[in-house]
Structures are given as structure tokens and as C-alpha cells.
Design a protein around this motif. Structure first.
Motif, PDB file in Angstrom:
ATOM      1  N   ALA A 178      23.562  84.329   7.927  1.00 31.40           N
ATOM      2  CA  ALA A 178      23.917  84.542   9.606  1.00 31.40           C
ATOM      3  C   ALA A 178      23.805  86.183  10.069  1.00 31.40           C
ATOM      4  O   ALA A 178      24.178  87.061   9.593  1.00 31.40           O
ATOM      5  CB  ALA A 178      24.786  84.106  10.043  1.00 31.40           C
ATOM      6  N   SER A 179      23.214  86.552  11.747  1.00 39.55           N
ATOM      7  CA  SER A 179      23.872  87.534  12.083  1.00 39.55           C
ATOM      8  C   SER A 179      23.684  87.873  13.189  1.00 39.55           C
ATOM      9  O   SER A 179      23.871  86.003  14.713  1.00 39.55           O
ATOM     10  CB  SER A 179      21.920  88.373  12.286  1.00 39.55           C
ATOM     11  N   GLY A 180      24.248  88.299  13.377  1.00 37.90           N
ATOM     12  CA  GLY A 180      25.114  88.523  15.456  1.00 37.90           C
ATOM     13  C   GLY A 180      26.350  88.516  15.393  1.00 37.90           C
ATOM     14  O   GLY A 180      27.240  88.575  16.312  1.00 37.90           O
ATOM     15  N   ARG A 181      27.253  87.461  15.239  1.00 35.11           N
ATOM     16  CA  ARG A 181      27.921  86.842  14.105  1.00 35.11           C
ATOM     17  C   ARG A 181      28.762  86.984  13.465  1.00 35.11           C
ATOM     18  O   ARG A 181      27.686  86.096  12.395  1.00 35.11           O
ATOM     19  CB  ARG A 181      28.747  86.001  15.622  1.00 35.11           C
ATOM     20  N   THR A 182      30.121  86.609  12.978  1.00 35.46           N
ATOM     21  CA  THR A 182      30.504  86.566  11.547  1.00 35.46           C
ATOM     22  C   THR A 182      30.544  84.749  11.745  1.00 35.46           C
ATOM     23  O   THR A 182      31.097  84.228  12.654  1.00 35.46           O
ATOM     24  CB  THR A 182      31.855  86.940  11.126  1.00 35.46           C
ATOM     25  N   ILE A 183      30.471  84.411  10.417  1.00 31.98           N
ATOM     26  CA  ILE A 183      30.455  83.036  10.003  1.00 31.98           C
ATOM     27  C   ILE A 183      31.609  82.294  10.100  1.00 31.98           C
ATOM     28  O   ILE A 183      31.722  81.349   9.992  1.00 31.98           O
ATOM     29  CB  ILE A 183      29.223  82.660   9.344  1.00 31.98           C
TER      30      ILE A 183
ATOM     31  N   ASP B 256      29.596  82.118   1.405  1.00 36.41           N
ATOM     32  CA  ASP B 256      30.434  83.309   1.071  1.00 36.41           C
ATOM     33  C   ASP B 256      30.318  83.633   2.496  1.00 36.41           C
ATOM     34  O   ASP B 256      29.002  84.328   2.998  1.00 36.41           O
ATOM     35  CB  ASP B 256      29.138  84.102   0.131  1.00 36.41           C
ATOM     36  N   ASN B 257      31.454  84.440   3.318  1.00 39.29           N
ATOM     37  CA  ASN B 257      31.650  84.285   4.237  1.00 39.29           C
ATOM     38  C   ASN B 257      31.467  86.025   4.763  1.00 39.29           C
ATOM     39  O   ASN B 257      30.531  86.919   5.317  1.00 39.29           O
ATOM     40  CB  ASN B 257      32.717  84.661   5.037  1.00 39.29           C
ATOM     41  N   ALA B 258      31.593  86.713   3.352  1.00 38.45           N
ATOM     42  CA  ALA B 258      31.228  88.146   2.953  1.00 38.45           C
ATOM     43  C   ALA B 258      30.444  88.619   3.180  1.00 38.45           C
ATOM     44  O   ALA B 258      29.873  89.841   3.915  1.00 38.45           O
ATOM     45  CB  ALA B 258      32.186  88.999   1.733  1.00 38.45           C
ATOM     46  N   LYS B 259      29.280  87.798   2.884  1.00 45.26           N
ATOM     47  CA  LYS B 259      27.541  87.853   3.535  1.00 45.26           C
ATOM     48  C   LYS B 259      27.186  87.157   3.521  1.00 45.26           C
ATOM     49  O   LYS B 259      25.920  87.252   4.304  1.00 45.26           O
ATOM     50  CB  LYS B 259      26.438  87.095   1.421  1.00 45.26           C
ATOM     51  N   ASN B 260      27.996  86.375   5.075  1.00 49.71           N
ATOM     52  CA  ASN B 260      27.146  85.363   5.800  1.00 49.71           C
ATOM     53  C   ASN B 260      26.656  84.884   6.074  1.00 49.71           C
ATOM     54  O   ASN B 260      25.286  84.776   6.387  1.00 49.71           O
ATOM     55  CB  ASN B 260      27.186  86.948   7.101  1.00 49.71           C
ATOM     56  N   THR B 261      26.983  83.937   4.802  1.00 49.23           N
ATOM     57  CA  THR B 261      25.411  83.003   4.427  1.00 49.23           C
ATOM     58  C   THR B 261      25.830  81.957   3.672  1.00 49.23           C
ATOM     59  O   THR B 261      27.041  81.486   3.244  1.00 49.23           O
ATOM     60  CB  THR B 261      24.817  83.937   2.878  1.00 49.23           C
ATOM     61  N   VAL B 262      25.350  80.592   4.113  1.00 52.33           N
ATOM     62  CA  VAL B 262      25.658  79.660   3.527  1.00 52.33           C
ATOM     63  C   VAL B 262      24.572  79.064   2.361  1.00 52.33           C
ATOM     64  O   VAL B 262      23.612  79.366   3.184  1.00 52.33           O
ATOM     65  CB  VAL B 262      25.908  78.550   4.971  1.00 52.33           C
ATOM     66  N   TYR B 263      24.997  78.317   1.538  1.00 58.98           N
ATOM     67  CA  TYR B 263      23.746  77.409   0.502  1.00 58.98           C
ATOM     68  C   TYR B 263      23.932  75.645   0.023  1.00 58.98           C
ATOM     69  O   TYR B 263      25.062  75.353   0.724  1.00 58.98           O
ATOM     70  CB  TYR B 263      24.822  78.426  -1.306  1.00 58.98           C
ATOM     71  N   LEU B 264      22.776  75.785  -0.310  1.00 59.93           N
ATOM     72  CA  LEU B 264      22.443  74.139  -0.404  1.00 59.93           C
ATOM     73  C   LEU B 264      22.117  74.340  -2.015  1.00 59.93           C
ATOM     74  O   LEU B 264      20.319  75.053  -1.606  1.00 59.93           O
ATOM     75  CB  LEU B 264      21.920  73.186   0.537  1.00 59.93           C
ATOM     76  N   GLN B 265      22.331  73.742  -3.024  1.00 60.82           N
ATOM     77  CA  GLN B 265      21.601  73.779  -3.710  1.00 60.82           C
ATOM     78  C   GLN B 265      21.599  72.263  -4.493  1.00 60.82           C
ATOM     79  O   GLN B 265      22.515  71.521  -4.282  1.00 60.82           O
ATOM     80  CB  GLN B 265      23.373  74.201  -5.813  1.00 60.82           C
ATOM     81  N   MET B 266      20.411  72.135  -4.445  1.00 58.41           N
ATOM     82  CA  MET B 266      20.028  71.370  -4.857  1.00 58.41           C
ATOM     83  C   MET B 266      19.140  70.089  -5.950  1.00 58.41           C
ATOM     84  O   MET B 266      18.240  71.629  -6.904  1.00 58.41           O
ATOM     85  CB  MET B 266      18.724  70.772  -3.633  1.00 58.41           C
ATOM     86  N   ASN B 267      19.955  69.825  -6.340  1.00 56.20           N
ATOM     87  CA  ASN B 267      19.251  68.940  -8.745  1.00 56.20           C
ATOM     88  C   ASN B 267      18.974  67.775  -8.399  1.00 56.20           C
ATOM     89  O   ASN B 267      19.178  66.983  -6.913  1.00 56.20           O
ATOM     90  CB  ASN B 267      20.219  69.716  -9.286  1.00 56.20           C
ATOM     91  N   SER B 268      18.062  67.485  -8.761  1.00 56.31           N
ATOM     92  CA  SER B 268      17.845  65.895  -9.699  1.00 56.31           C
ATOM     93  C   SER B 268      16.548  65.644  -8.007  1.00 56.31           C
ATOM     94  O   SER B 268      17.006  64.723  -7.278  1.00 56.31           O
ATOM     95  CB  SER B 268      18.402  65.190  -9.886  1.00 56.31           C
ATOM     96  N   LEU B 269      15.757  66.335  -7.520  1.00 53.56           N
ATOM     97  CA  LEU B 269      15.700  66.730  -6.330  1.00 53.56           C
ATOM     98  C   LEU B 269      14.380  64.852  -6.750  1.00 53.56           C
ATOM     99  O   LEU B 269      14.199  64.999  -8.033  1.00 53.56           O
ATOM    100  CB  LEU B 269      14.821  67.543  -5.872  1.00 53.56           C
ATOM    101  N   LYS B 270      13.822  64.228  -5.309  1.00 54.29           N
ATOM    102  CA  LYS B 270      13.676  63.105  -5.285  1.00 54.29           C
ATOM    103  C   LYS B 270      12.548  63.235  -4.239  1.00 54.29           C
ATOM    104  O   LYS B 270      12.762  64.056  -4.106  1.00 54.29           O
ATOM    105  CB  LYS B 270      14.458  62.088  -5.037  1.00 54.29           C
ATOM    106  N   PRO B 271      11.603  62.500  -4.080  1.00 54.55           N
ATOM    107  CA  PRO B 271      10.719  63.114  -3.169  1.00 54.55           C
ATOM    108  C   PRO B 271      10.943  62.382  -1.880  1.00 54.55           C
ATOM    109  O   PRO B 271      10.463  62.866  -0.862  1.00 54.55           O
ATOM    110  CB  PRO B 271       8.925  61.985  -3.803  1.00 54.55           C
ATOM    111  N   ASP B 272      11.839  61.315  -2.163  1.00 54.59           N
ATOM    112  CA  ASP B 272      12.352  60.463  -0.545  1.00 54.59           C
ATOM    113  C   ASP B 272      13.748  62.472   0.305  1.00 54.59           C
ATOM    114  O   ASP B 272      13.614  62.577   1.456  1.00 54.59           O
ATOM    115  CB  ASP B 272      13.942  59.524  -0.712  1.00 54.59           C
ATOM    116  N   ASP B 273      13.291  63.229  -0.459  1.00 60.06           N
ATOM    117  CA  ASP B 273      14.399  64.337  -0.604  1.00 60.06           C
ATOM    118  C   ASP B 273      13.166  65.546   0.248  1.00 60.06           C
ATOM    119  O   ASP B 273      13.787  66.386   1.094  1.00 60.06           O
ATOM    120  CB  ASP B 273      15.176  65.786  -1.527  1.00 60.06           C
ATOM    121  N   THR B 274      12.408  65.166   0.346  1.00 64.57           N
ATOM    122  CA  THR B 274      10.562  65.487   1.234  1.00 64.57           C
ATOM    123  C   THR B 274      11.606  65.647   3.108  1.00 64.57           C
ATOM    124  O   THR B 274      11.118  65.305   3.804  1.00 64.57           O
ATOM    125  CB  THR B 274       9.704  65.485   1.030  1.00 64.57           C
ATOM    126  N   ALA B 275      11.433  67.140   3.411  1.00 68.21           N
ATOM    127  CA  ALA B 275      12.230  67.130   4.636  1.00 68.21           C
ATOM    128  C   ALA B 275      12.133  68.730   5.299  1.00 68.21           C
ATOM    129  O   ALA B 275      11.364  69.700   3.911  1.00 68.21           O
ATOM    130  CB  ALA B 275      13.107  66.496   4.911  1.00 68.21           C
TER     131      ALA B 275
END
Length: 125
Positions: free
Chosen positions: A23-28, A72-91
């Protein structure tokens, strides 16, 4: 707040990816954050959400046990760790921010006022 999603790509079924939303412009710190996805020909759907403090999360049934959202609010960043991915997760995966104007836990896209541009995840079989 402006959001920039990254980390998408092509991966084989069973593989992993980690998406980032910076994010930029404002803190998350004053936003609940979420990830949505939209597959070709389908409606946008909620994937995961995390409260402003990080103390609460929710997941779509289809990704429970495989995906993990964090921030990580200090880095103004959100993560999504995706494991065991399936073809249906394509998007295309989008990050979104809710300025606390709605109740925690909403999964309605219309309740999120700020959106990133999306990052494409393709899972091959």
C-alpha cells in the motif's frame, strides 16, 4: 490508499506462490484487508481476509488449510501464501482494503473501497 498486488505467475499443480499487496498513500493500520479472485467467466469471490490488527482472519472453504493471509503493518504490506495449488485456483487475484466502515468479516466486494490492479495466477495440471 493505493494498492499494488504482485507475485502471480505460472505454477504446476501442488506448487506454491506468495502474493504481496503493498500500500501507498496511507498506512494500512486502519484497514481490514482482503484478497479476492476472479476466474474467467466467473464472478469475483472472496478468498481471505485479515483484521486491521492481524488478530482475526477468515478463509473461503475452498482454500482453508492451503492458503494463509498475513500482514506486516510496518511494511504496509499484506501477503497471501498459497500452497498445494490446484487448477481451480487459476484466477486474477486482487487485494482490497476496507476502512473499517463496515463490520469485520464482510466478504462482499462492494464493502471494500480500495482495490489493487490484480495479479494473474495460473495453475497448470
Amino acid at each position: 490508499v493505493q494498492l499494488q498486488a504482485s507475485g502471480g505467475g505460472l505454477v504446476q499443480a501442488g506448487g506454491s506462490l506468495r502474493l504481496s499487496c503493498t500500500a501507498s498513500g496511507r498506512t494500512i493500520r486502519r484497514y481490514h484487508m482482503a484478497w479476492f479472485r476472479q476466474a474467467p467467466g466467473k464472478e469475483r469471490e472472496s478468498v481471505a481476509g485479515i483484521s486491521w490488527s492481524g488478530s482475526a482472519t477468515y478463509y473461503a472453504d475452498s482454500v482453508k488449510g492451503r492458503f494463509a493471509i498475513s500482514r506486516d503493518n510496518a511494511k504496509n504490506t499484506v501477503y497471501l501464501q498459497m500452497n498445494s495449488l490446484k487448477p481451480d485456483d487459476t484466477a486474477v487475484y486482487y487485494c482490497a482494503a476496507d476502512d473499517l466502515s463496515t463490520a469485520w468479516g464482510t466478504r462482499k466486494a462492494s464493502d471494500f473501497g480500495s482495490w489493487g490492479q490484480g495479479t494473474l495466477v495460473t495453475v497448470s495440471s
